[in-house]
Design a protein around this motif. Structure first.
Motif, mmCIF file in Angstrom:
data_model
loop_
_atom_site.group_PDB
_atom_site.id
_atom_site.type_symbol
_atom_site.label_atom_id
_atom_site.label_comp_id
_atom_site.label_asym_id
_atom_site.label_seq_id
_atom_site.Cartn_x
_atom_site.Cartn_y
_atom_site.Cartn_z
ATOM 1 N N ILE A 75 0.840 -1.191 0.000
ATOM 2 C CA ILE A 75 0.000 0.000 0.000
ATOM 3 C C ILE A 75 0.879 1.246 0.000
ATOM 4 O O ILE A 75 1.816 1.362 0.776
ATOM 5 C CB ILE A 75 -0.949 -0.011 1.218
ATOM 6 N N ARG A 76 0.556 2.158 -0.898
ATOM 7 C CA ARG A 76 1.246 3.447 -0.986
ATOM 8 C C ARG A 76 0.190 4.541 -0.880
ATOM 9 O O ARG A 76 -0.833 4.492 -1.564
ATOM 10 C CB ARG A 76 1.978 3.579 -2.317
ATOM 11 N N HIS A 77 0.470 5.508 -0.027
ATOM 12 C CA HIS A 77 -0.466 6.617 0.155
ATOM 13 C C HIS A 77 0.308 7.922 0.008
ATOM 14 O O HIS A 77 1.302 8.129 0.692
ATOM 15 C CB HIS A 77 -1.122 6.524 1.540
ATOM 16 N N ARG A 78 -0.126 8.773 -0.901
ATOM 17 C CA ARG A 78 0.527 10.065 -1.114
ATOM 18 C C ARG A 78 -0.349 11.178 -0.542
ATOM 19 O O ARG A 78 -1.551 11.215 -0.790
ATOM 20 C CB ARG A 78 0.760 10.318 -2.596
ATOM 21 N N ILE A 79 0.306 12.072 0.199
ATOM 22 C CA ILE A 79 -0.385 13.222 0.766
ATOM 23 C C ILE A 79 0.301 14.468 0.212
ATOM 24 O O ILE A 79 1.494 14.686 0.444
ATOM 25 C CB ILE A 79 -0.313 13.222 2.308
ATOM 26 N N ALA A 80 -0.453 15.260 -0.524
ATOM 27 C CA ALA A 80 0.105 16.488 -1.102
ATOM 28 C C ALA A 80 0.526 17.428 0.022
ATOM 29 O O ALA A 80 -0.188 17.585 1.015
ATOM 30 C CB ALA A 80 -0.922 17.160 -2.003
ATOM 31 N N TYR A 81 1.686 18.044 -0.132
ATOM 32 C CA TYR A 81 2.173 18.960 0.902
ATOM 33 C C TYR A 81 1.182 20.087 1.152
ATOM 34 O O TYR A 81 0.997 20.518 2.287
ATOM 35 C CB TYR A 81 3.531 19.555 0.503
ATOM 36 N N LYS A 82 0.514 20.552 0.091
ATOM 37 C CA LYS A 82 -0.413 21.668 0.265
ATOM 38 C C LYS A 82 -1.635 21.292 1.107
ATOM 39 O O LYS A 82 -2.302 22.164 1.630
ATOM 40 C CB LYS A 82 -0.839 22.227 -1.093
ATOM 41 N N SER A 83 -1.896 19.987 1.274
ATOM 42 C CA SER A 83 -3.031 19.579 2.097
ATOM 43 C C SER A 83 -2.658 19.351 3.567
ATOM 44 O O SER A 83 -3.544 19.151 4.397
ATOM 45 C CB SER A 83 -3.674 18.305 1.528
ATOM 46 N N ILE A 84 -1.373 19.418 3.896
ATOM 47 C CA ILE A 84 -0.930 19.237 5.274
ATOM 48 C C ILE A 84 -1.080 20.565 5.999
ATOM 49 O O ILE A 84 -0.535 21.579 5.607
ATOM 50 C CB ILE A 84 0.540 18.741 5.335
ATOM 51 N N ARG A 85 -1.870 20.545 7.088
ATOM 52 C CA ARG A 85 -2.159 21.761 7.845
ATOM 53 C C ARG A 85 -1.168 22.005 8.976
ATOM 54 O O ARG A 85 -0.840 23.132 9.300
ATOM 55 C CB ARG A 85 -3.580 21.707 8.423
ATOM 56 N N SER A 86 -0.704 20.915 9.639
ATOM 57 C CA SER A 86 0.246 21.077 10.727
ATOM 58 C C SER A 86 1.005 19.774 10.934
ATOM 59 O O SER A 86 0.560 18.710 10.496
ATOM 60 C CB SER A 86 -0.458 21.477 12.026
ATOM 61 N N VAL A 87 2.141 19.900 11.594
ATOM 62 C CA VAL A 87 2.974 18.752 11.920
ATOM 63 C C VAL A 87 3.366 18.887 13.382
ATOM 64 O O VAL A 87 3.810 19.954 13.802
ATOM 65 C CB VAL A 87 4.242 18.700 11.037
ATOM 66 N N LYS A 88 3.160 17.808 14.146
ATOM 67 C CA LYS A 88 3.497 17.837 15.571
ATOM 68 C C LYS A 88 4.345 16.615 15.912
ATOM 69 O O LYS A 88 4.093 15.527 15.394
ATOM 70 C CB LYS A 88 2.218 17.801 16.424
ATOM 71 N N PRO A 89 5.356 16.806 16.758
ATOM 72 C CA PRO A 89 6.161 15.643 17.163
ATOM 73 C C PRO A 89 5.331 14.679 18.010
ATOM 74 O O PRO A 89 4.410 15.092 18.710
ATOM 75 C CB PRO A 89 7.297 16.249 17.991
ATOM 76 N N SER A 90 5.658 13.407 17.890
ATOM 77 C CA SER A 90 4.935 12.380 18.610
ATOM 78 C C SER A 90 5.942 11.384 19.191
ATOM 79 O O SER A 90 6.995 11.160 18.619
ATOM 80 C CB SER A 90 3.977 11.645 17.667
ATOM 81 N N SER A 91 5.575 10.803 20.324
ATOM 82 C CA SER A 91 6.460 9.799 20.923
ATOM 83 C C SER A 91 5.796 8.426 20.975
ATOM 84 O O SER A 91 6.223 7.556 21.687
ATOM 85 C CB SER A 91 6.863 10.236 22.331
ATOM 86 N N ASN A 92 4.733 8.240 20.214
ATOM 87 C CA ASN A 92 4.061 6.935 20.224
ATOM 88 C C ASN A 92 4.399 6.110 19.031
ATOM 89 O O ASN A 92 4.995 6.494 18.106
ATOM 90 C CB ASN A 92 2.559 7.078 20.340
#
Length: 92
Positions: A75-92
């Motif tokens: 499975i390959r899933h592409r997410i366009a950069y323009k659709s990314i609203r935020s990025v948060k670090p995660s430790s899980n």
């Protein structure tokens, strides 16, 4: 721009959960083969191998020119950069 690849980090508890099915399949398969039932012994091993290579291996993220590629198994899933609203670090 070259594609940058990043392996997915696997938490310890998830790693344990992922290793249990192959170990159980090999244990069950070995017992069945030792009893002379080769087909019954090989079926669970083959089933787990197919599922893992179809859904789990490989797991990585790739930064492409215009999208984030997430790959897990076939499975390959592409997410366009323009659709990314935020990025948060995660430790899980």
């Amino acid at each position: 721009m070259d594609t940058s690849r990043f392996s997915s980090k696997i938490d310890g508890w998830i790693g344990i959960l992922l290793i249990l099915p192959p170990l159980a399949a090999v244990a069950f398969g070995s017992i069945s083969v030792a009893r002379g039932d080769i087909a019954t012994g090989l079926i669970p091993i083959a089933l787990v191998a197919v599922l893992y290579f179809a859904l789990v291996v490989p797991i990585y993220y790739a930064l492409e020119r215009d999208a984030l590629l997430i790959r897990f198994g076939v499975i390959r899933h592409r997410i366009a950069y323009k659709s990314i609203r935020s990025v948060k670090p995660s430790s899980n």
